[in-house]
Design an enzyme around this catalytic site. Sequence first.
Site, PDB file in Angstrom:
ATOM      1  N   HIS A 186       0.825  -1.213   0.000  1.00 50.28           N
ATOM      2  CA  HIS A 186       0.000   0.000   0.000  1.00 50.28           C
ATOM      3  C   HIS A 186       0.859   1.264   0.000  1.00 50.28           C
ATOM      4  O   HIS A 186       0.521   2.250  -0.636  1.00 50.28           O
ATOM      5  CB  HIS A 186      -0.919  -0.023   1.231  1.00 50.28           C
ATOM      6  CG  HIS A 186      -2.009   0.983   1.187  1.00 50.28           C
ATOM      7  ND1 HIS A 186      -3.084   0.882   0.330  1.00 50.28           N
ATOM      8  CD2 HIS A 186      -2.206   2.125   1.901  1.00 50.28           C
ATOM      9  CE1 HIS A 186      -3.885   1.921   0.521  1.00 50.28           C
ATOM     10  NE2 HIS A 186      -3.379   2.685   1.464  1.00 50.28           N
ATOM     11  N   HIS A 245     -10.400   3.252  -1.252  1.00 56.33           N
ATOM     12  CA  HIS A 245     -10.607   2.924   0.163  1.00 56.33           C
ATOM     13  C   HIS A 245     -11.453   1.654   0.216  1.00 56.33           C
ATOM     14  O   HIS A 245     -12.494   1.601   0.863  1.00 56.33           O
ATOM     15  CB  HIS A 245     -11.265   4.091   0.911  1.00 56.33           C
ATOM     16  CG  HIS A 245     -10.507   4.476   2.147  1.00 56.33           C
ATOM     17  ND1 HIS A 245     -11.098   4.735   3.345  1.00 56.33           N
ATOM     18  CD2 HIS A 245      -9.178   4.618   2.365  1.00 56.33           C
ATOM     19  CE1 HIS A 245     -10.171   5.029   4.248  1.00 56.33           C
ATOM     20  NE2 HIS A 245      -8.999   4.966   3.670  1.00 56.33           N
ATOM     21  N   ASN A 246     -10.964   0.622  -0.504  1.00 59.13           N
ATOM     22  CA  ASN A 246     -11.763  -0.590  -0.703  1.00 59.13           C
ATOM     23  C   ASN A 246     -11.883  -1.445   0.551  1.00 59.13           C
ATOM     24  O   ASN A 246     -12.983  -1.816   0.956  1.00 59.13           O
ATOM     25  CB  ASN A 246     -11.147  -1.447  -1.814  1.00 59.13           C
ATOM     26  CG  ASN A 246     -10.985  -0.670  -3.107  1.00 59.13           C
ATOM     27  OD1 ASN A 246     -11.732   0.273  -3.358  1.00 59.13           O
ATOM     28  ND2 ASN A 246     -10.025  -1.043  -3.914  1.00 59.13           N
ATOM     29  N   SER A 260      -4.370  -0.609  -5.601  1.00 61.06           N
ATOM     30  CA  SER A 260      -5.058  -1.363  -4.553  1.00 61.06           C
ATOM     31  C   SER A 260      -5.067  -2.828  -4.954  1.00 61.06           C
ATOM     32  O   SER A 260      -5.768  -3.222  -5.880  1.00 61.06           O
ATOM     33  CB  SER A 260      -6.493  -0.855  -4.389  1.00 61.06           C
ATOM     34  OG  SER A 260      -7.194  -1.713  -3.515  1.00 61.06           O
TER      35      SER A 260
END
Length: 739
Positions: free
Chosen positions: A54, A100-101, A540
Amino acid sequence: MSLMLEPNPTQIKEERIYAEMGLTDEEFAMIEKILGRLPNYTETGLFSVMWSEHCSYKNSKPVLRKFPTTGERVLQGPGEGAGIVDIGDNQAVVFKMESHNHPSAIEPYQGAATGVGGIIRDIFSMGARPVALLNSLRFGELQSPRVKYLFEEVVAGIAGYGNCIGIPTVGGEVQFDPCYEGNPLVNAMCVGLIHHEDIKKGQAHGAGNTVMYVGASTGRDGIHGATFASEELSESSEAKRPAVQVGDPFMEKLLIEACLELIQSDALVGIQDMGAAGLTSSSAEMASKAGMGIEMYLDDVPQRETGMTPYEMMLSESQERMLIVVKKGREQEVVELFEKYGLAAVAMGKVTEDKMLRLFHKGEMVAEVPADALAEEAPIYHKPSKEAAYFREFQEMKMKTPKVDNYKETLLALLQQPTIASKEWVYDQYDYQVRTSTVVTPGSDAAVVRVRGTEKALAITTDCNSRYIYLDPETGGKIAVAEAARNIVCSGGEPLAITDCLNFGNPEKPEIFWQIEKSVDGMSEACRTLQTPVIGGNVSMYNERSGEAVYPTPTVGMVGLVHDLKHVTTQEFKQAGDLIYVMGETKAEFGGSELQKMMYGKIFGQSPSIDLEVEAKRQKQLLEAIQAGLVQSAHDVAEGGLAVAIAESAIGAKGLGATVKLAGEATAALFAESQSRFVVTVKREQQEAFEKVVEAIQVGEVTNTNEVTIHNEENEVLLTANVDEMRKAWKGAIPCLLK
C-alpha cells in the site's frame, strides 16, 4: 490504557513477530542489515507499514514505470500528494484518485467517508483549493441484502463527508457485478485549482527548521490500516473493524482553510497529509524527498487516548491531520493562525542533516532509522506473470450474436440493468451545486465545473469497464482510457491527463499479475496515443474474498479543459428537426456486453476491439466540430450499444423523441458495444459545415413525438418505444431493487 509489554528485538526475531506485521523473513533480514542490529518493536512497525504494498508499491513499481508521466502541460507528475497540470493564465488543475476498498468492505459508511477525506487532503496539501469530488464504485448484485447494505452505506458515507465539507460531488460511476459481492471497490477522486506560485511540496528542507503537527488529535484508529490494505479480505477481516478510521468533515473544512491561509505565508517550507501509515509516512517521506533527516518528540503529539505507545502514535491513521515544516522562529505565528480556526498546531521536532528519522519518548530515543530506508528502499519484486487460463479459451471462441425476439422489450430491460440505469438515487444524496460552479451536473457524459474569473471550465470523468478488462486486459486497458477521453470530448473538453486507481486481486498469483501487466500496457499505449499522461494514482491489490478476485478494475479519472464555456455540450437531444449522426462503425461485438450478461448471466468471448489511431482521429474531429459551434448534443456509445445511447439522449430531453434508420443485422446495430462511436445531433442548417469536419453517417432526426422509433434498411420498424415508458424503466430500476 495499554500495559502490554512490547517484545524485545530478540523475541521479535525468534518468535517471528515481524511476520504478523506483514514482513517476510527476507525483508526482516534486510532491515537487520540496514540497521546493523535487530530492530526494536517500534522500528519493526515503521518498516512493516512503509514496506507494505500500500505504501511502497513493491509489487507494482516495475509495472507502473511503463506509464507515460510527462507532457508539455504537466507541472507535477507521480511522487507528490497529487499531480498538477497547467491550464493557462498562471492557473493549474490538481487531481488524484485513491481507493478505500478494504475499509469500505468492513465499515462501509466510515470507510467511504474517510476515503473522501483522505483524497481531499492530498489536494490541499499541494496548495490547491478543492473544487470537485467524483467517485467510482463497484458492488455485487443488488439482489443480495449484504450488497444493498454496502451500497446504501457507502453512498451515505460519501454524501455525509462531501456535503458537510462543502465540496460538490459532481460525478462518478457505479457498476454491479457478482465478483464484487464480498469486496466492493470505493475509489474517490478530488480536483482542485491553484495558481502556479502557490504550489507546495511535501519536503522537509532546511536543517534546524521546525516540524509541526497540525489538526486533529491522534487515537488508536487505523493502526496498521496500510498493512490491512495489503492482504486479502477473509472472515477474520470483520475482527479488524478497529483498523477503520473515523472521519470529521467539519474539522477537515477548518483544516483546509487554515492550510490554504498558511500556504500564503512564507513561513511554510513543506506540508504533507498524514494518510496511510500516518506520522510514519509523512515524516519519512518528507525527510527522504528533501535528502534530510527528522527528529520528533512524541510526548508532544496531541493524543485523544491515554497511554499511547510510540508504536501506536507512529502507526495511527487518525484522520484530519497534517505534518508541516516551518521556518525556525516562525512557530508562534503558525500556532496563532491555527488557533484562529480552533485547531491544534504543535512544534514536535526539527529537520536534521543526517538523513535519519529519530523518535524520542519520555526522554529516551525509541527509534533511529534512515529516512531513505523507510521511504525509498523497500525491496522491489518482479512477480512471476502467467497468461490467465481463461484468456486463450475466450480468444478462440466463435462468437454468435445473441438471439433477440423482441427488440423493444430488450431495450427496456437493458435500461433497467443497474449498471445502465439512472444513478439519480445515488447523486440525489450528494450536494453537487455547493460553491455554485457546477455547469453540468451528474448524469451526462462528464461533469463540468467552471474556473471562476475565466471563460474556461474543467470537464471531469471516471471510467472503467472491468468486464472488457477481464476478457482481454490489454484491449480493455486501452478502452478504459479511450472511453474517459470520449466522455471529456462529448462535453466539449480537450483531454489533459489522467489519474488512475489500479484495483486488482492478489499480485502473488501469476495470473493476476498478468492482468496487471497487460492492462497497464494497454492503458499506457492509449495514454500515449491520446496524449493524456498519467500524473499520479494509487494501487489497490488483494481485492479478493475467499480466494475469488474481483475483475481487474484499473479505474481512470480524467480531467479535460473546456477552453470556452460556450463549448459545453451535453448528451440530451435539444430540439425537434435536428439531424442525428452516428460516428463510427458497428460490428457484432458482444463480449462483455450488457446484453450478453443479461441474457446468459455471465460474460465470455472476446472484448470489443479498438484502434487507437481511429479513436484519436474521431475525438479530434468531434472536438473541432463542437468548438466550431456545429454540435447540438453529443453522447458516447457505451454499455447497451446504440439503442441505449439514443434512448438516453431522448430520456434526458423534454418531450422529444427520434426516428432512426440503422443498417446491418438488427441485434448488432441496436445492442453491440463496438468502440469509438458517438451519437451527435446537428442543426439542419449546419449539416454541410458539420459534414466537412466530421466523418459520420446521418441516421435520422430528432422529433417532437416523445417516441423513439428505429427502422432497419428495408424501413421495417425494429422498435417503437415511448420516451416516458423508457424514462420510468431507467429511473425506477435501482430504487425498485433497493426495496
